[in-house]
Design an enzyme around this catalytic site. Sequence first.
Site, PDB file in Angstrom:
ATOM      1  N   LYS A 103       0.868  -1.189   0.000  1.00  0.00           N
ATOM      2  CA  LYS A 103       0.000   0.000   0.000  1.00  0.00           C
ATOM      3  C   LYS A 103       0.896   1.228   0.000  1.00  0.00           C
ATOM      4  O   LYS A 103       2.037   1.170   0.488  1.00  0.00           O
ATOM      5  CB  LYS A 103      -0.895   0.006   1.253  1.00  0.00           C
ATOM      6  CG  LYS A 103      -2.161   0.811   1.084  1.00  0.00           C
ATOM      7  CD  LYS A 103      -3.231   0.030   0.347  1.00  0.00           C
ATOM      8  CE  LYS A 103      -4.498   0.834   0.130  1.00  0.00           C
ATOM      9  NZ  LYS A 103      -5.581  -0.010  -0.394  1.00  0.00           N
ATOM     10  N   ASN A 218     -18.311   4.907  -5.166  1.00  0.00           N
ATOM     11  CA  ASN A 218     -18.042   3.865  -6.158  1.00  0.00           C
ATOM     12  C   ASN A 218     -18.513   2.490  -5.672  1.00  0.00           C
ATOM     13  O   ASN A 218     -19.125   1.740  -6.432  1.00  0.00           O
ATOM     14  CB  ASN A 218     -16.538   3.860  -6.462  1.00  0.00           C
ATOM     15  CG  ASN A 218     -16.186   2.796  -7.468  1.00  0.00           C
ATOM     16  OD1 ASN A 218     -15.830   1.686  -7.096  1.00  0.00           O
ATOM     17  ND2 ASN A 218     -16.331   3.102  -8.732  1.00  0.00           N
ATOM     18  N   GLY A 220     -20.629   1.739  -2.697  1.00  0.00           N
ATOM     19  CA  GLY A 220     -22.014   1.695  -2.213  1.00  0.00           C
ATOM     20  C   GLY A 220     -23.050   2.125  -3.238  1.00  0.00           C
ATOM     21  O   GLY A 220     -24.137   1.534  -3.328  1.00  0.00           O
TER      22      GLY A 220
HETATM   23  P1  NAD Z   1     -15.992   6.991  -2.572  1.00  0.00           P
HETATM   24  O1  NAD Z   1     -15.169   8.144  -2.180  1.00  0.00           O
HETATM   25  O2  NAD Z   1     -16.374   6.800  -4.001  1.00  0.00           O
HETATM   26  O3  NAD Z   1     -17.360   6.976  -1.718  1.00  0.00           O
HETATM   27  C1  NAD Z   1     -17.415   7.080  -0.347  1.00  0.00           C
HETATM   28  C2  NAD Z   1     -18.850   7.370   0.038  1.00  0.00           C
HETATM   29  O4  NAD Z   1     -18.956   7.373   1.462  1.00  0.00           O
HETATM   30  C3  NAD Z   1     -19.357   8.721  -0.436  1.00  0.00           C
HETATM   31  O5  NAD Z   1     -20.692   8.593  -0.882  1.00  0.00           O
HETATM   32  C4  NAD Z   1     -19.325   9.578   0.838  1.00  0.00           C
HETATM   33  O6  NAD Z   1     -20.263  10.627   0.825  1.00  0.00           O
HETATM   34  C5  NAD Z   1     -19.685   8.516   1.860  1.00  0.00           C
HETATM   35  N1  NAD Z   1     -19.344   8.891   3.225  1.00  0.00           N
HETATM   36  C6  NAD Z   1     -18.264   9.560   3.690  1.00  0.00           C
HETATM   37  N2  NAD Z   1     -18.363   9.728   5.018  1.00  0.00           N
HETATM   38  C7  NAD Z   1     -19.519   9.124   5.389  1.00  0.00           C
HETATM   39  C8  NAD Z   1     -20.191   8.968   6.622  1.00  0.00           C
HETATM   40  N3  NAD Z   1     -19.686   9.453   7.756  1.00  0.00           N
HETATM   41  N4  NAD Z   1     -21.354   8.288   6.632  1.00  0.00           N
HETATM   42  C9  NAD Z   1     -21.891   7.803   5.491  1.00  0.00           C
HETATM   43  N5  NAD Z   1     -21.321   7.946   4.310  1.00  0.00           N
HETATM   44  C10 NAD Z   1     -20.139   8.591   4.254  1.00  0.00           C
HETATM   45  O7  NAD Z   1     -15.220   5.710  -2.018  1.00  0.00           O
HETATM   46  P2  NAD Z   1     -15.375   4.199  -2.468  1.00  0.00           P
HETATM   47  O8  NAD Z   1     -14.381   3.910  -3.541  1.00  0.00           O
HETATM   48  O9  NAD Z   1     -16.817   3.882  -2.665  1.00  0.00           O
HETATM   49  O10 NAD Z   1     -14.819   3.472  -1.158  1.00  0.00           O
HETATM   50  C11 NAD Z   1     -15.631   3.302  -0.006  1.00  0.00           C
HETATM   51  C12 NAD Z   1     -14.994   2.223   0.860  1.00  0.00           C
HETATM   52  O11 NAD Z   1     -14.854   1.033   0.075  1.00  0.00           O
HETATM   53  C13 NAD Z   1     -13.581   2.562   1.366  1.00  0.00           C
HETATM   54  O12 NAD Z   1     -13.406   1.963   2.638  1.00  0.00           O
HETATM   55  C14 NAD Z   1     -12.682   1.862   0.356  1.00  0.00           C
HETATM   56  O13 NAD Z   1     -11.415   1.559   0.898  1.00  0.00           O
HETATM   57  C15 NAD Z   1     -13.501   0.609   0.111  1.00  0.00           C
HETATM   58  N6  NAD Z   1     -13.140  -0.065  -1.124  1.00  0.00           N
HETATM   59  C16 NAD Z   1     -13.390   0.508  -2.324  1.00  0.00           C
HETATM   60  C17 NAD Z   1     -13.006  -0.161  -3.480  1.00  0.00           C
HETATM   61  C18 NAD Z   1     -13.279   0.429  -4.828  1.00  0.00           C
HETATM   62  O14 NAD Z   1     -13.005  -0.256  -5.825  1.00  0.00           O
HETATM   63  N7  NAD Z   1     -13.828   1.618  -4.922  1.00  0.00           N
HETATM   64  C19 NAD Z   1     -12.353  -1.405  -3.415  1.00  0.00           C
HETATM   65  C20 NAD Z   1     -12.154  -1.986  -2.151  1.00  0.00           C
HETATM   66  C21 NAD Z   1     -12.540  -1.301  -1.020  1.00  0.00           C
END
Ligand code: NAD
Length: 412
Positions: A103, A218, A220
């Site tokens: 990482k 991305n 959720g």
């Molecule tokens: P993102 O930045 O696209 O989305 C994050 C979302 O969380 C946004 O809608 C934001 O408004 C919301 N958020 C932030 N604070 C919040 C809170 N206090 N309560 C509720 N919602 C809140 O990020 P992402 O890529 O969707 O990643 C989200 C999680 O998934 C992270 O932990 C990331 O490490 C994990 N993840 C993502 C991927 C990927 O491919 N995108 C892969 C593995 C793990």
Amino acid sequence: MKNTPFENIQKRIDSAAQILKLDSHITKLLLTPENIVEKTLEVETSKGKKSFPAYRVQFNNARGPYKGGIRFHHEADLDEVSALAAGMAIKCSVVGIPLGGAKGGVTINPKEYTEADLEQVSRAFAREMAPYLGVDKDIPAPDVYTNGQTMAWMLDEYEKVIGKNEPGMITGKPIVLGGSLGRDTATAQGGVYVLHTYLEKVEGGVKPKKIVIQGLGNAGGVAAEILHKAGHSIIGVSDSTGGVWSDAGFDPALVMKNKEEGKKLGEGLKLNSVTNEELLLLPCDVLVVAALDNQLREDNAGQVKAKIVLELANGPTTPEADKIFESKGIVVIPDVLANAGGVTVSYFEWVQNRQQYYWSLTEVQEKLKVIMVDSLHEVMNYQKKYMSSLRGAAYLLAVHRLYEAMRLRGRK
Ligand code: NAD
């Protein structure tokens, strides 16, 4: 004193090693990063000359080249990056892809800088880290506050340093630079494959469920759309501004449209407002946590009413909350399995770059499904054999594979 994130994951790896009765010398190596690279990026920004601490932790490469994202965050530090690097080694091992764990992080608040500044920071990172990266050595990807554009700048700078094209040195690239189709939906899609397979195995089929989703990015946001299309009832969603819910269910696309247009999530819709904390406690069948780490903790886990927690975020559940869920019979489908669709399609991107031949979206999704479904079956075999939680089983499977790779290489 509370454990740090890295201590937490070390404890999980160590307890799997104890259960498997593994050799203590190899276990010690398995708990320690193989390389820690620390640099200071000196960058001429719009705010003058600035220095940013930068890290690349190469945790383990016994199963393949190091692999893991790079985050730009003001709280990124060596402990956090080390924990995430270990998590990548476990995740790649759970899904059986031939990659190790790493990482990277830069301590910067990206919201305080211009696009041009972030380009310079990205290029400085690639220049400073170039000797440690490479298609057969260490392959970064996007993470928090980095994206396809960041990867494009880093690829360009790295190729300037080495003097040739090497698109497979980094994944999560834009499609025109060798990115894979299906990468943008892979994390959510992979999580849904795992959830549906779990329901088929345990309940004999996939019946419509009431689902609450925290986080509309991305992971959720895409999951909400896929689950809605699959016939489930989305009854609550939230982002950083708060949440909305209705027990009757709603089309999440309407909420996403409001979000895209900069309106309040529930504007013009007949939905109730909830805080993020309340959203996690709503009665539902499946709670999808897809925002941040440390959301389900000792202080709120006892009030969670979901039957299944699907972890699309990394580290949303603390070890204390895990214990509470186990005692209440709440099933947690752990991050190292549930969100591994992202790194799996990153692996596909790397394979396509190496062979210089690109797959259709259908091919990518079919291959992803095979890996996610097989991985859940393997984890459930370990769950049965060791009578553990799914998280415990995923760690047992991953640690066993990592250990075997190290033992056979003669690492001790
Ligand atoms: P993102 O930045 O696209 O989305 C994050 C979302 O969380 C946004 O809608 C934001 O408004 C919301 N958020 C932030 N604070 C919040 C809170 N206090 N309560 C509720 N919602 C809140 O990020 P992402 O890529 O969707 O990643 C989200 C999680 O998934 C992270 O932990 C990331 O490490 C994990 N993840 C993502 C991927 C990927 O491919 N995108 C892969 C593995 C793990």
